[in-house]
Design an enzyme around this catalytic site. Structure first.
Site, PDB file in Angstrom:
ATOM      1  N   GLY A 195     -41.263 -15.963  -5.718  1.00  0.00           N
ATOM      2  CA  GLY A 195     -41.162 -16.880  -7.005  1.00  0.00           C
ATOM      3  C   GLY A 195     -42.742 -17.403  -7.090  1.00  0.00           C
ATOM      4  CB  SER A 196     -44.191 -19.734  -9.296  1.00  0.00           C
ATOM      5  OG  SER A 196     -43.294 -21.067  -9.025  1.00  0.00           O
ATOM      6  N   GLY A 200     -42.359 -22.726  -4.687  1.00  0.00           N
ATOM      7  CA  GLY A 200     -42.210 -22.144  -3.289  1.00  0.00           C
ATOM      8  C   GLY A 200     -42.451 -23.343  -2.566  1.00  0.00           C
ATOM      9  CD  GLU A 217     -42.700 -11.823   0.510  1.00  0.00           C
ATOM     10  OE1 GLU A 217     -43.715 -11.251   0.011  1.00  0.00           O
ATOM     11  OE2 GLU A 217     -42.274 -11.325   1.769  1.00  0.00           O
ATOM     12  CB  CYS A 252     -45.916 -10.871  -7.300  1.00  0.00           C
ATOM     13  SG  CYS A 252     -45.105  -8.934  -6.530  1.00  0.00           S
TER      14      CYS A 252
HETATM   15  P1  NAD Z   1     -40.108 -19.284 -10.256  1.00  0.00           P
HETATM   16  O1  NAD Z   1     -41.066 -19.778  -9.027  1.00  0.00           O
HETATM   17  O2  NAD Z   1     -40.367 -20.115 -11.413  1.00  0.00           O
HETATM   18  O3  NAD Z   1     -38.643 -19.172  -9.981  1.00  0.00           O
HETATM   19  C1  NAD Z   1     -38.206 -18.521  -8.808  1.00  0.00           C
HETATM   20  C2  NAD Z   1     -36.836 -18.931  -8.622  1.00  0.00           C
HETATM   21  O4  NAD Z   1     -36.952 -20.409  -8.210  1.00  0.00           O
HETATM   22  C3  NAD Z   1     -35.846 -18.653  -9.526  1.00  0.00           C
HETATM   23  O5  NAD Z   1     -34.585 -18.265  -8.926  1.00  0.00           O
HETATM   24  C4  NAD Z   1     -35.617 -20.176 -10.121  1.00  0.00           C
HETATM   25  O6  NAD Z   1     -34.478 -20.201 -10.529  1.00  0.00           O
HETATM   26  C5  NAD Z   1     -35.809 -20.903  -8.855  1.00  0.00           C
HETATM   27  N1  NAD Z   1     -36.434 -22.242  -9.417  1.00  0.00           N
HETATM   28  C6  NAD Z   1     -37.290 -22.686 -10.383  1.00  0.00           C
HETATM   29  N2  NAD Z   1     -37.501 -23.978 -10.394  1.00  0.00           N
HETATM   30  C7  NAD Z   1     -36.951 -24.650  -9.299  1.00  0.00           C
HETATM   31  C8  NAD Z   1     -36.872 -25.835  -8.576  1.00  0.00           C
HETATM   32  N3  NAD Z   1     -37.569 -26.754  -9.165  1.00  0.00           N
HETATM   33  N4  NAD Z   1     -36.352 -26.113  -7.552  1.00  0.00           N
HETATM   34  C9  NAD Z   1     -35.524 -25.034  -7.028  1.00  0.00           C
HETATM   35  N5  NAD Z   1     -35.776 -23.942  -7.336  1.00  0.00           N
HETATM   36  C10 NAD Z   1     -36.060 -23.411  -8.612  1.00  0.00           C
HETATM   37  O7  NAD Z   1     -40.949 -17.838 -10.576  1.00  0.00           O
HETATM   38  P2  NAD Z   1     -40.553 -16.956 -11.514  1.00  0.00           P
HETATM   39  O8  NAD Z   1     -41.149 -17.243 -13.051  1.00  0.00           O
HETATM   40  O9  NAD Z   1     -39.096 -16.473 -11.500  1.00  0.00           O
HETATM   41  O10 NAD Z   1     -41.338 -15.782 -10.934  1.00  0.00           O
HETATM   42  C11 NAD Z   1     -42.637 -15.279 -11.311  1.00  0.00           C
HETATM   43  C12 NAD Z   1     -43.484 -15.903 -10.082  1.00  0.00           C
HETATM   44  O11 NAD Z   1     -42.777 -15.013  -9.004  1.00  0.00           O
HETATM   45  C13 NAD Z   1     -44.953 -15.261 -10.189  1.00  0.00           C
HETATM   46  O12 NAD Z   1     -45.836 -16.194  -9.579  1.00  0.00           O
HETATM   47  C14 NAD Z   1     -45.015 -13.812  -9.248  1.00  0.00           C
HETATM   48  O13 NAD Z   1     -46.151 -13.686  -8.918  1.00  0.00           O
HETATM   49  C15 NAD Z   1     -44.097 -14.526  -8.485  1.00  0.00           C
HETATM   50  N6  NAD Z   1     -43.465 -13.076  -7.639  1.00  0.00           N
HETATM   51  C16 NAD Z   1     -43.751 -12.630  -6.473  1.00  0.00           C
HETATM   52  C17 NAD Z   1     -43.534 -11.652  -5.855  1.00  0.00           C
HETATM   53  C18 NAD Z   1     -43.892 -11.379  -4.234  1.00  0.00           C
HETATM   54  O14 NAD Z   1     -43.298 -10.336  -3.768  1.00  0.00           O
HETATM   55  N7  NAD Z   1     -44.772 -12.131  -3.842  1.00  0.00           N
HETATM   56  C19 NAD Z   1     -42.416 -11.008  -6.451  1.00  0.00           C
HETATM   57  C20 NAD Z   1     -42.038 -11.050  -7.553  1.00  0.00           C
HETATM   58  C21 NAD Z   1     -42.454 -12.273  -8.338  1.00  0.00           C
END
Ligand code: NAD
Length: 477
Positions: A195-196, A200, A217, A252
């Site tokens: 995720g972001s 993270g 990731e 990503c």
């Molecule tokens: P996000 O970080 O908003 O969410 C990821 C996960 O975290 C979700 O399951 C969400 O429910 C959970 N989450 C959100 N807020 C939270 C909190 N406060 N506490 C605990 N958990 C929480 O990311 P997104 O918008 O779903 O995805 C997009 C991001 O992910 C982009 O930055 C993208 O580059 C990255 N990404 C990275 C990869 C990689 O392999 N490096 C792959 C896909 C996406």
């Protein structure tokens, strides 16, 4: 579609049940893991159409852009893991010093324990299921928490998991921040987060409390360099535009910005326009109702991307339009400076900023001065340029002459470095993430005569004998 959230009580009891199953060593037999991996492959193959439809209803992506990065890697990855289990789990016999030969020194792979996988919305299957393949292969019970922003995909996974997998060890938990926070309060033996960077950091802080090992990731701004004197510019533009339009840039690995030698910027811009016309020959280009352009996730991100375009001080030389249905035309912006709005953060949208540079060294310095990206893309046929990037830059992956290609290669690790995260997965690297390498030593009683020097009362003779390893000859440089 409304996603049914798991209650806090249910996710807590799922965690407790998984721990019990692990204590009962349910996931230890390789035959069990093999059966579960093949069941996972069947889940995706037999429900391909439903899964693709759910994915499409969440994200509006063309079926080619679902099968290529998601269904293919999952089915082939699960089958290959099932076929590799024996080899991956084989105990290793390290070569030790001769005098320890009788000690039966062995390195066993053991599952870390009960693990948690948290995924993003933009690749609702592959970002959770590829790590899950590693967890199953390693023998770890696992809870998977998909994103609430891909609700149809998440709901369907919750429906299908119990039909194919053993729910005493593999569970889907659905929910939003409250549910994820409740999960993070529990003890896990590994957390795999995609995720972001912002979230993270929240995950990392929660993991610290239980000393839980973590894979992050994360997203990043993945740069592209076009070595215009040493590459086919039209091919480069076509491959970059293809990578960028995947999921409307919401990936990503999306090529984020393009560093191009100043003297070639116009030629590169022309090459992009040519590729655009080939990809979208429709009357209204990419925004034509008949085109297969993906849309932006929601109004928030749509507004964010349009605002970046409004604030840019570069020249919008192609595109820049939107259709009111959250679809933004792939947009080329030239003469983008390093302090431009488009260079602030991961774009996560279909914009291609061209950043003019003096030469390859200038490009490398710009990349070195910014956070470590997930991927660096370089278009060149020059061995010298390849070597310069290999030796002078850092990134999760370095891809030459293409974009967006890695998820199908199960033999290589995929993962970030520095600001783009840590840890990696795919194939055996996913397995490695979820196992502990346990050393096993058996010092035979018959060895006792050789151990005499270590016991009190200590003697000078014993000291000299046991100092031998510290006094070995160090080879000349
Ligand atoms: P996000 O970080 O908003 O969410 C990821 C996960 O975290 C979700 O399951 C969400 O429910 C959970 N989450 C959100 N807020 C939270 C909190 N406060 N506490 C605990 N958990 C929480 O990311 P997104 O918008 O779903 O995805 C997009 C991001 O992910 C982009 O930055 C993208 O580059 C990255 N990404 C990275 C990869 C990689 O392999 N490096 C792959 C896909 C996406």
């Amino acid at each position: 579609m409304a996603l049914k959230y798991t209650t806090i009580e249910d996710l807590q009891s799922a965690h407790a049940e998984l721990r019990k199953s692990f204590q009962a060593r349910k996931t230890i037999p390789l035959a069990f893991r093999r059966a579960q991996l093949l069941q996972l492959a069947r889940l995706f193959q037999e429900n391909n159409d439903r899964l693709m439809a759910a994915h499409n209803s969440d994200l509006g992506r063309h079926k080619l852009e679902i099968t290529l990065p998601e269904m293919g890697p999952i089915v082939s990855g699960a089958v290959r893991a099932a076929e590799s289990l024996e080899e991956w789990n084989k105990p290793e016999k390290p070569v030790v010093e001769e005098w320890r030969n009788s000690w039966d020194t062995t390195v066993y792979t053991t599952p870390k324990g009960v693990v948690l996988i948290i995924g993003p919305w933009n690749y609702p299957f592959v970002c959770t299921i590829l790590p899950l393949i590693g967890a199953i292969a390693a023998g770890c019970p696992c809870v998977v928490k998909p994103s609430k922003f891909s609700p149809a995909s998440a709901q369907l996974l919750a429906e299908l998991f119990p039909k194919y997998l053993d729910t005493s060890v593999y569970r889907i938990v659905n929910g939003a921040v409250a549910e994820t926070t409740a999960l993070l309060e529990l003890k896990w033996e590994h957390i795999f987060f995609t995720g972001s960077g912002r979230v993270g950091r929240i995950i990392a802080a929660a993991a610290v409390k239980h000393v839980t090992p973590l894979t992050l990731e994360l997203g990043s701004k993945s740069p592209v360099f076009i070595d215009a004197d040493n590459t086919d510019i039209e091919l480069a533009a076509k491959r970059i535009l293809w990578g960028k339009q995947q999921n409307a840039g919401q990936c990503c690995m999306s090529p984020d910005y393009v560093l191009v030698p100043r003297a070639h910027q116009d030629a590169v811009a022309e090459a992009f326009k040519k590729a655009y016309q080939k990809f979208w020959p429709h009357p209204k280009g990419a925004l034509d109702p008949s085109s297969e352009l993906s849309s932006i996730l929601n109004q928030h991100h749509y507004g964010r991307i349009m605002e970046l375009l409004r604030r840019t001080e570069g020249n919008i030389t192609h595109g820049g339009n939107a259709d009111g249905l959250k679809r933004i035309e792939p947009t080329l912006v030239t003469d983008v400076r390093l302090d431009d709005s488009l260079m602030e953060d991961e774009l996560f949208g279909p914009i291609i900023p061209l950043v003019p540079v003096n030469d390859v060294l200038d490009a490398i310095q710009i990349i070195q001065a910014r956070p470590v990206p997930l991927v660096i893309y370089v278009f060149t046929d020059s061995e010298e340029t390849k070597t310069k990037f290999l030796e002078s830059t850092s990134s999760g992956t370095l891809v030459l002459n293409d974009t967006f290609t890695q998820l199908g290669i199960h033999e290589m690790p995929f993962g970030g470095q520095g600001d783009s995260g840590y840890g990696s997965y795919l194939g055996k690297f996913s397995f490695n993430t979820f196992v502990h390498r346990r050393s096993y030593i058996n010092v035979p009683p018959a060895f006792e005569p050789f151990l005499g020097h270590r016991y009190p009362p200590f003697t000078e003779e014993g000291f000299q004998a046991l100092s031998a390893p510290a006094n070995i000859k160090i080879p000349d440089c």
